[in-house]
Structure formats: C-alpha cells, structure tokens
Scaffold this motif. Sequence first.
Motif, PDB file in Angstrom:
ATOM      1  N   LYS A 220      22.742 -71.278  26.696  1.00  0.00           N
ATOM      2  CA  LYS A 220      24.171 -71.496  27.142  1.00  0.00           C
ATOM      3  C   LYS A 220      24.993 -70.261  27.324  1.00  0.00           C
ATOM      4  O   LYS A 220      24.613 -69.119  26.177  1.00  0.00           O
ATOM      5  N   SER A 221      26.007 -70.115  28.087  1.00  0.00           N
ATOM      6  CA  SER A 221      26.941 -68.740  28.120  1.00  0.00           C
ATOM      7  C   SER A 221      27.316 -68.439  26.969  1.00  0.00           C
ATOM      8  O   SER A 221      27.626 -69.337  26.175  1.00  0.00           O
ATOM      9  N   PHE A 222      27.392 -67.276  26.611  1.00  0.00           N
ATOM     10  CA  PHE A 222      28.018 -66.796  25.400  1.00  0.00           C
ATOM     11  C   PHE A 222      29.395 -66.781  25.229  1.00  0.00           C
ATOM     12  O   PHE A 222      29.969 -66.539  26.057  1.00  0.00           O
ATOM     13  N   GLN A 223      29.651 -67.266  23.998  1.00  0.00           N
ATOM     14  CA  GLN A 223      31.092 -67.233  23.582  1.00  0.00           C
ATOM     15  C   GLN A 223      31.353 -65.848  22.989  1.00  0.00           C
ATOM     16  O   GLN A 223      30.410 -65.314  22.374  1.00  0.00           O
ATOM     17  N   ILE A 224      32.571 -65.374  23.435  1.00  0.00           N
ATOM     18  CA  ILE A 224      32.570 -63.848  23.175  1.00  0.00           C
ATOM     19  C   ILE A 224      33.908 -63.717  22.282  1.00  0.00           C
ATOM     20  O   ILE A 224      34.886 -64.391  22.648  1.00  0.00           O
ATOM     21  N   GLU A 225      34.000 -63.023  21.297  1.00  0.00           N
ATOM     22  CA  GLU A 225      35.085 -62.553  20.476  1.00  0.00           C
ATOM     23  C   GLU A 225      35.181 -61.303  20.390  1.00  0.00           C
ATOM     24  O   GLU A 225      34.467 -60.479  19.931  1.00  0.00           O
TER      25      GLU A 225
END
Length: 276
Positions: A220-225
């Motif tokens: 799944k698309s990366f969640q980015i912080e």
Amino acid sequence: MSKTEINFPYFDKILANLEDEATKTIFGNHVHWGYWENPNWAKNTAEDFASATEKLSQKVYKVADIKDGISILDVGCGFGGTAASINNNYSEVKITGLNIDERQLNVARKQVQACGDNSIEFVQGDATKMPFPDNYFDVVLAVECIFHFPSRSAFFQEAKRVLKPGGKIALSDFVPTTTVNFLKPVVRLFLKDLGAETYGNVNFFTVTNYQNLARKIGVKSFQIEDITFNTLPTYKILKEFPVFSDSPANQKTNNIFEWFTRLGLLRYLILSASIE
C-alpha cells in the motif's frame, strides 16, 4: 552484499573506539540521528543525544503499531538499540535483529538480553536475501539503514515475503527532494561519491521512487512523516564528535549534508506501509 563487501567507515571508527566513554554514550546503543520534540531545547551533550536517538527509534516503530505479543524483524539492527527499546516497553514480543556485519551483532548480543517473556535473537544476513521463512513476522523495521542496501526493490520483496498478511513495514530514510532541478546533478554527485568516505556505499530514493516501488510490488502507498526539523541538532553533535569530524573530508561531508538539509534538498522521513 556479501561479508567481503561491507563498507561502513563510520562503524569501523565507532567499533574501534567503543570503550571510550563519550563514544559509548553517544553511539553505544543507537547509531542514527536524534529526534527532539523541540530542537531549540537540545542540550548538545552526549546524554541528550543518546536520549534523542532513543526517541527517534520509538518514532519509527510506533508507526508500525508495535504491541504486545507480536513478532518483529529489525533489519540493519546495529548494536540492538531499537530491539532493546521494544524489549523494554512491550511484553511477549519475539524480536529478531538482522545485520550483514557480524561485528555489530556481537556487540548487540552482549548488551541486549530479553526481558521477562520476550525473546531476542540476532542473526547475520543480507537484507535482500533474508534467511527467514514466508509469513513469519508481524512487523519489519529498518531504522536509518536502507540507503546501504544494494537494492530497495529486493529488500521490499523480501520484507513482503517474510511478513504475515496485513503486516507492516516502517523505516526512516534521508530522501532528496526534486524541487530544485538545476541542483539535482550536484546533489546526486555528492550523495553518491563524496559522502562515501564518511558513510560508505549509499544510494538514495525520492518519495516518487518509493511510491512507484510500492505499487510495483503490491505494498500500500507509503504513509510519510517529515521529521527533518526535529533532527537538526544532530549536526552539531557530528561537528564535535571525533568519528565524524576527525578529518577534513568528514567535516566537509557533514557540512554539505547539513546545508542540503537546511536548504530543503534533503529531508528526513519516516515511511510506513501495510502489506496488501
């Protein structure tokens, strides 16, 4: 990457000086950047930096929803700092540290012992050819090490293979931006060549590269912080710590890294994704 291809100049120096009190305090557990909730409060001491590196590890593994009773693979585990942090904060967890460098694992085995009903194992192996069965772990972590891997694609394929359905990947990485096109050749040249004397073989991915790879391998698309701002006090420590300031080349490397970061050309990101 085989054992004979290991090239981590900074680890060579840390290992050679690990009995030194300052070296042990700063990099005896975690060998990565620090995280400060408010960088203006950074004290620029060995103890404060050690606390900040612990906080960065926690920032990474908490986005992976670490909880009691699960199995965790920490790839590029270094001296076992992240494994130790999880071990100290959770119960009934099965923690496995993987590293290509047996020297680092020997340190980890000596200083990280399982608490209570937890289990910890440190294994020598390649992040792109993991010595584990399919569907084995709930979480795969890679704290500030993925840029050393010879292939991110191979690593993520392996991570997907060893993770159980619905498992999660979390990592931290230095990610170049693509906003200043005319500087990109300069950035690439430095990051690939000049930094090698200090940090060894490295390769870099943009956010677009990561998202394209996620689609390609079925993650799944990366969640980015973006925590770049919270890591900035690290550079002051690097300027004063002998491992990273003992030569003009090392000083130049870290000065340029800092300039790139403050100019917005290099970001420090936490990325996480679930297996489909």
